[in-house]
Design an enzyme around this catalytic site. Structure first.
Site, short mmCIF file in Angstrom:
data_model
loop_
_atom_site.label_atom_id
_atom_site.label_comp_id
_atom_site.label_asym_id
_atom_site.label_seq_id
_atom_site.Cartn_x
_atom_site.Cartn_y
_atom_site.Cartn_z
N ALA A 145 0.49 5.24 1.23
CA ALA A 145 -0.01 5.90 2.10
C ALA A 145 -0.14 5.37 3.88
O ALA A 145 -1.19 4.06 4.16
CB ALA A 145 -1.26 6.51 2.56
N ALA B 213 -14.08 10.54 10.69
CA ALA B 213 -12.84 10.00 8.96
C ALA B 213 -12.05 9.51 9.13
O ALA B 213 -12.08 8.46 7.85
CB ALA B 213 -12.22 11.65 8.51
N HIS C 67 -15.11 5.68 -0.01
CA HIS C 67 -15.71 6.22 1.42
C HIS C 67 -15.65 7.23 1.86
O HIS C 67 -17.18 7.57 2.62
CB HIS C 67 -13.69 6.90 1.37
N MET D 41 -11.41 4.21 6.25
CA MET D 41 -9.88 4.51 5.45
C MET D 41 -9.14 2.88 4.44
O MET D 41 -9.09 2.04 4.53
CB MET D 41 -8.46 5.02 6.39
N ASP E 126 1.08 -0.93 -0.08
CA ASP E 126 -0.25 0.40 -0.52
C ASP E 126 0.75 1.08 -0.06
O ASP E 126 2.15 0.85 0.30
CB ASP E 126 -1.11 0.06 1.38
N ARG F 162 -10.98 -2.27 -3.31
CA ARG F 162 -10.43 -3.03 -1.87
C ARG F 162 -12.07 -3.33 -0.82
O ARG F 162 -12.47 -1.83 -1.19
CB ARG F 162 -10.30 -2.42 -0.04
N ASP G 262 -2.23 -1.07 5.72
CA ASP G 262 -2.01 -0.81 7.47
C ASP G 262 -3.54 -0.71 7.48
O ASP G 262 -3.81 -0.09 8.56
CB ASP G 262 -1.98 0.85 7.51
N LYS H 139 -11.79 6.40 -2.04
CA LYS H 139 -12.13 7.88 -1.93
C LYS H 139 -13.75 7.97 -1.77
O LYS H 139 -14.68 8.23 -1.55
CB LYS H 139 -11.63 8.91 -2.13
#
Length: 274
Positions: free
Chosen positions: A19, A50, A61, A54, A17, A165, A191, A58
């Site tokens: 970030a 928020a 999200h 993650m 990944d 994902r 992460d 987006k």
């Protein structure tokens, strides 16, 4: 790039990944952007809210945040109607440049990342990458990373395929582009829980990074400022989220990856698969 994979019992590739895993300790770049995005429309959300979804694309999200009861209620008060997919489209259009504007400020590499990648290259492993960022955002991040020495063999972004994902499609694209076809010889490092599920659903080994990523949510200087006892409490809390998602291994950061790969290599040599 060679398209021949030598063995089903030897590691072939590691897919990272971005970030929170390779750069942006704490996965902080999108957080302020999400909060400011909703503020623009008169809606208050917390950093913790928020962070919840993650790792997904987006657009997804923003959709997930719109489904939070307190967010949905604020939107109805402001707009006089429930959220629609057209509203999500509009928020996404507003979000992308907001995120792009700050992403360069959070592009520092996680300590040990470049050294780990160099060690993987020295072992002959291919380096794949998937991300919840879309192409316009990665068009900013990738050149910054390349200038500092990080050039993965491929990049699959949110929005490149019909599903992101936790679906394994981005991993499948990695397999195709890297020329590997035994999923058990690939390791996914991420992460987020959906990033771990992406790897599991593809049939690969998964390694969660607990301290450097979204599950912890602290910048490096914030993490370093914590007392050791507090660090341990938070480390365990973050690690437990990744284990709950099914991660085969959990480490603090990519700096700790090599011993894990040694262990996986030994398992593969004995015919053990994830």
């Amino acid at each position: 790039m060679s398209s021949t994979q030598a063995s089903s019992t030897e590691l072939s590739a590691v897919v990272f990944d971005w970030a929170g895993t390779i750069l942006d300790f704490g996965s902080c770049a999108p957080m302020g952007a999400f909060v400011r995005l909703f503020e623009k429309f008169g809606i208050t959300i917390s950093i913790e809210q928020a962070r919840g979804p993650m790792g997904v694309a987006k657009w997804d999200h923003i959709k997930a945040l719109s489904l939070l009861p307190e967010v949905a209620a604020q939107w109805e008060r402001q707009q006089g109607r429930p959220f629609t997919d057209a509203d999500i489209d509009h928020l996404y259009e507003v979000f992308t440049p907001m995120n792009a504007a700050v992403v360069a400020d959070f592009a520092d590499f996680i300590p040990g990342a470049l050294e780990t990648v160099a060690a993987l290259r020295a072992r002959g492993l291919k380096i794949g990458s998937t991300t919840g960022y879309n192409r316009p955002i990665m068009d900013i991040v990738s050149p910054i990373a390349a200038a500092a020495g990080y050039l993965p063999d491929n990049l699959v972004c949110a929005g490149d395929l019909s599903a992101g994902r936790p679906a394994p499609l981005m991993m499948y694209r990695c397999f195709a582009e890297l020329g590997v076809w035994w999923p058990a010889t690939v390791v996914k490092v991420d992460d987020t829980d959906v990033g771990i599920l992406e790897g599991l659903n593809a049939g690969s080994w998964t390694v969660g990074v607990a301290v450097s990523g979204n599950a912890m949510g602290l910048q490096l200087h914030e993490w370093n400022a914590l007392p050791v006892a507090e660090q341990q409490l938070r480390r365990e809390a973050a690690a437990s989220k990744l284990r709950a998602a099914g991660a085969h291994y959990v480490i603090d950061s990519v700096a700790d990856l090599l011993p894990v790969l040694d262990d996986i290599s030994e398992k593969l040599a004995r015919g053990i698969k994830p």
